[in-house]
Design a protein around this motif. Structure first.
Motif, mmCIF file in Angstrom:
data_model
loop_
_atom_site.group_PDB
_atom_site.id
_atom_site.type_symbol
_atom_site.label_atom_id
_atom_site.label_comp_id
_atom_site.label_asym_id
_atom_site.label_seq_id
_atom_site.Cartn_x
_atom_site.Cartn_y
_atom_site.Cartn_z
ATOM 1 N N THR A 66 0.855 -1.184 0.000
ATOM 2 C CA THR A 66 0.000 0.000 0.000
ATOM 3 C C THR A 66 0.890 1.234 0.000
ATOM 4 O O THR A 66 1.659 1.444 0.937
ATOM 5 C CB THR A 66 -0.932 0.017 1.218
ATOM 6 N N GLU A 250 -5.713 -1.670 -6.479
ATOM 7 C CA GLU A 250 -6.949 -1.074 -5.994
ATOM 8 C C GLU A 250 -6.646 0.333 -5.474
ATOM 9 O O GLU A 250 -5.685 0.529 -4.728
ATOM 10 C CB GLU A 250 -7.562 -1.920 -4.865
ATOM 11 N N TYR A 252 -7.762 3.512 -3.238
ATOM 12 C CA TYR A 252 -8.575 3.942 -2.098
ATOM 13 C C TYR A 252 -8.330 5.430 -1.853
ATOM 14 O O TYR A 252 -7.321 5.991 -2.298
ATOM 15 C CB TYR A 252 -8.229 3.150 -0.843
ATOM 16 N N ASP A 253 -9.260 6.047 -1.131
ATOM 17 C CA ASP A 253 -9.116 7.477 -0.844
ATOM 18 C C ASP A 253 -7.974 7.706 0.144
ATOM 19 O O ASP A 253 -7.301 6.765 0.577
ATOM 20 C CB ASP A 253 -10.429 8.065 -0.323
ATOM 21 N N ASP A 256 -7.778 5.762 3.247
ATOM 22 C CA ASP A 256 -7.587 4.322 3.029
ATOM 23 C C ASP A 256 -8.792 3.510 3.493
ATOM 24 O O ASP A 256 -8.650 2.379 3.955
ATOM 25 C CB ASP A 256 -6.323 3.838 3.735
ATOM 26 N N THR A 257 -9.988 4.079 3.359
ATOM 27 C CA THR A 257 -11.206 3.386 3.781
ATOM 28 C C THR A 257 -12.205 3.204 2.641
ATOM 29 O O THR A 257 -12.909 2.205 2.605
ATOM 30 C CB THR A 257 -11.900 4.156 4.922
ATOM 31 N N THR A 258 -12.281 4.137 1.718
ATOM 32 C CA THR A 258 -13.269 4.086 0.639
ATOM 33 C C THR A 258 -12.612 3.617 -0.648
ATOM 34 O O THR A 258 -11.646 4.227 -1.117
ATOM 35 C CB THR A 258 -13.909 5.469 0.416
ATOM 36 N N HIS A 259 -13.147 2.539 -1.214
ATOM 37 C CA HIS A 259 -12.623 2.014 -2.483
ATOM 38 C C HIS A 259 -13.113 2.880 -3.629
ATOM 39 O O HIS A 259 -14.301 3.191 -3.736
ATOM 40 C CB HIS A 259 -13.080 0.572 -2.677
ATOM 41 N N SER A 261 -11.568 2.657 -7.256
ATOM 42 C CA SER A 261 -11.540 2.041 -8.577
ATOM 43 C C SER A 261 -10.554 0.882 -8.577
ATOM 44 O O SER A 261 -9.712 0.762 -7.678
ATOM 45 C CB SER A 261 -11.153 3.079 -9.641
ATOM 46 N N SER A 262 -10.674 0.021 -9.603
ATOM 47 C CA SER A 262 -9.788 -1.134 -9.762
ATOM 48 C C SER A 262 -9.050 -1.016 -11.084
ATOM 49 O O SER A 262 -9.636 -0.652 -12.106
ATOM 50 C CB SER A 262 -10.588 -2.450 -9.739
ATOM 51 N N ARG A 301 -3.167 0.035 -3.593
ATOM 52 C CA ARG A 301 -2.872 -1.283 -3.026
ATOM 53 C C ARG A 301 -2.523 -2.232 -4.166
ATOM 54 O O ARG A 301 -3.369 -2.601 -4.981
ATOM 55 C CB ARG A 301 -4.071 -1.821 -2.250
#
Length: 430
Positions: A66, A250, A252-253, A256-259, A261-262, A301
């Motif tokens: 990460t 991946e 995250y914001d 590091d809590t809200t996903h 995009s992939s 990540r």
């Protein structure tokens, strides 16, 4: 001499008192009888400590990195004018999605059209001169064969034809240049993307040297995230990519809590930053929902690898000590009723029957382990522990080698007391 003795005597008494207090505080608690503590206090080794335990298991452990990254568009274009002229039209709205080839603005093309027409007229004249020179050349060649003119006149006519041919080609180049300038008057989008704030309004005289251009066009989908990984992971990273593996990423914001995009790794930089010891990676995301915004900070990540059939325990089961990392392994004791085979005294049959069998307490032993990668909850034990062995996960503060432990029952499932057992037996008899 007596006065000096009286001066030293209080200090000797004070030292003896301090030594006695220190001995009383630091000496181990004395035990009386067969394992029973003195003064009615239970020894620490005889009282089972309540703990939480869990068995080690095998499973797959993802090796994830990460890192903080920056959302970077694949294309960011400052739209500039390539010619000078008055801006007649602005054909876009701020924030509009445009496609490659869409007209964004129009510069007055009339001066360049007039220039093209002028060059076209010159070319028509030069073509006529070229045609006349070619006819004269044919005529002179016929007269030369008849020995009517000198050969020098024929040669001069050949060179004149060549000059006119060059002039015609120059005229054609000037016409092509004028047509190109006319095309430049129609400023079009070079890529698909979204336009930003307009920098110049219609009616202004624009030149190719504008500092901010006409507008900034940014490609939003696909979009990329650039982040850095430690060079220690470079060997594994390149081995996976050479094997043809697709490394997912991946986004995250910042918390590091809200996903968001992939995506996947697209490019690895060609050198390691000597100042930070890291190498840059570019991950590409479709970003169809446009949740990634240019210059946004995100947590990337990277799933670098997956360790299969690893021995896993909860992270809080691993402790740190002078000899390194270790765990408390629970040694289970077999259930053996107390005083099995003893003959109960007369009149005590009912009370003894109601007594539950006493199970010897479990004990713990310290086991040094070697750990590997970890996730948020689990850690890999690469050496020192086998799957199925039970380790203490909570309540390790007062444990030592050989300490007795017990696992409290879950809330609402307290064990029945002997009195409750007798009450049930009485109801069953009735």
């Amino acid at each position: 001499m007596p006065r000096r003795r009286r001066t030293i005597l209080p200090w000797i008494v004070l030292v003896l008192v301090v030594a006695a207090i220190a001995f009383a505080l630091l000496r181990p608690h004395a035990k009386t009888g067969a394992g029973h503590p003195a003064h009615g206090h239970a020894a620490a080794g005889d009282t089972p400590q309540p703990v939480t335990e869990q068995a080690a298991r095998t499973g797959d452990m993802p090796v994830t990195l990460t890192e903080l990254g920056t959302v970077t568009p694949l294309a960011t274009v400052t739209v500039q004018s390539q010619i000078s002229g008055y801006l007649m039209e602005v054909n876009f709205q701020e924030g509009q999605e445009v496609h490659r080839g869409d007209q964004l603005a129009l510069i007055d093309p009339r001066p360049y059209i007039a220039t093209r027409d002028q060059y076209a007229g010159q070319m028509a004249r030069d073509n006529a001169l070229l045609g006349q020179a070619r006819i004269d050349l044919v005529r002179y060649q016929t007269l030369l064969r008849q020995h009517s003119i000198a050969s020098q006149q024929v040669d001069d006519q050949k060179y004149l034809v060549g000059q006119y041919e060059g002039t015609v080609r120059s005229d054609q180049a000037q016409i092509d240049s004028a047509n190109l300038n006319i095309a430049y008057c129609h400023i079009t989008a070079p890529v698909d993307g979204r336009v930003g704030l307009r920098q110049v309004d219609a009616g202004n005289y624009v030149t190719p040297g504008l500092t901010n251009g006409l507008v900034v066009l940014t490609e939003l989908h696909p979009i990329s995230v650039i982040f850095s990984v430690p060079e220690d992971n470079l060997e594994t990273l390149m081995a996976r990519l050479r094997a043809g593996a697709v490394l997912p990423v991946e986004a995250y914001d910042r918390t590091d809590t809200t996903h968001l995009s992939s995506g996947k790794v697209a490019v690895v930089d060609n050198q390691v930053d000597v100042n930070t010891g890291t190498v840059k990676l570019r991950a590409v995301f479709d970003n169809k929902d446009e949740r990634l915004f240019p210059s946004q900070f995100v947590n990337a990540r990277l799933l670098l690898d997956t360790i299969h059939d690893a021995v896993l325990v909860p992270t809080n089961a691993v402790q740190n000590g002078p000899q390194g990392q270790f765990v408390y392994v629970v040694r289970k004791s077999a259930a053996q009723p107390e005083a099995a085979g003893a003959t109960p005294a007369p009149g005590d049959e009912k009370s003894d029957a109601a007594k539950p069998a006493r199970t010897p307490a479990d004990t713990v032993t310290i086991r040094n382990v070697t750990t590997g990668v970890s996730s948020g909850t689990d850690i890999v034990i690469s050496k020192g522990l086998q799957a199925g062995e039970v380790v203490v996960t909570d309540g390790t503060e007062h444990l030592r080698e050989g300490s007795k432990v017990t696992v409290p029952p879950p809330p609402g499932t307290a064990a029945a007391t002997p009195g409750q057992h007798r009450h049930h037996h009485r109801q069953a008899a009735e």
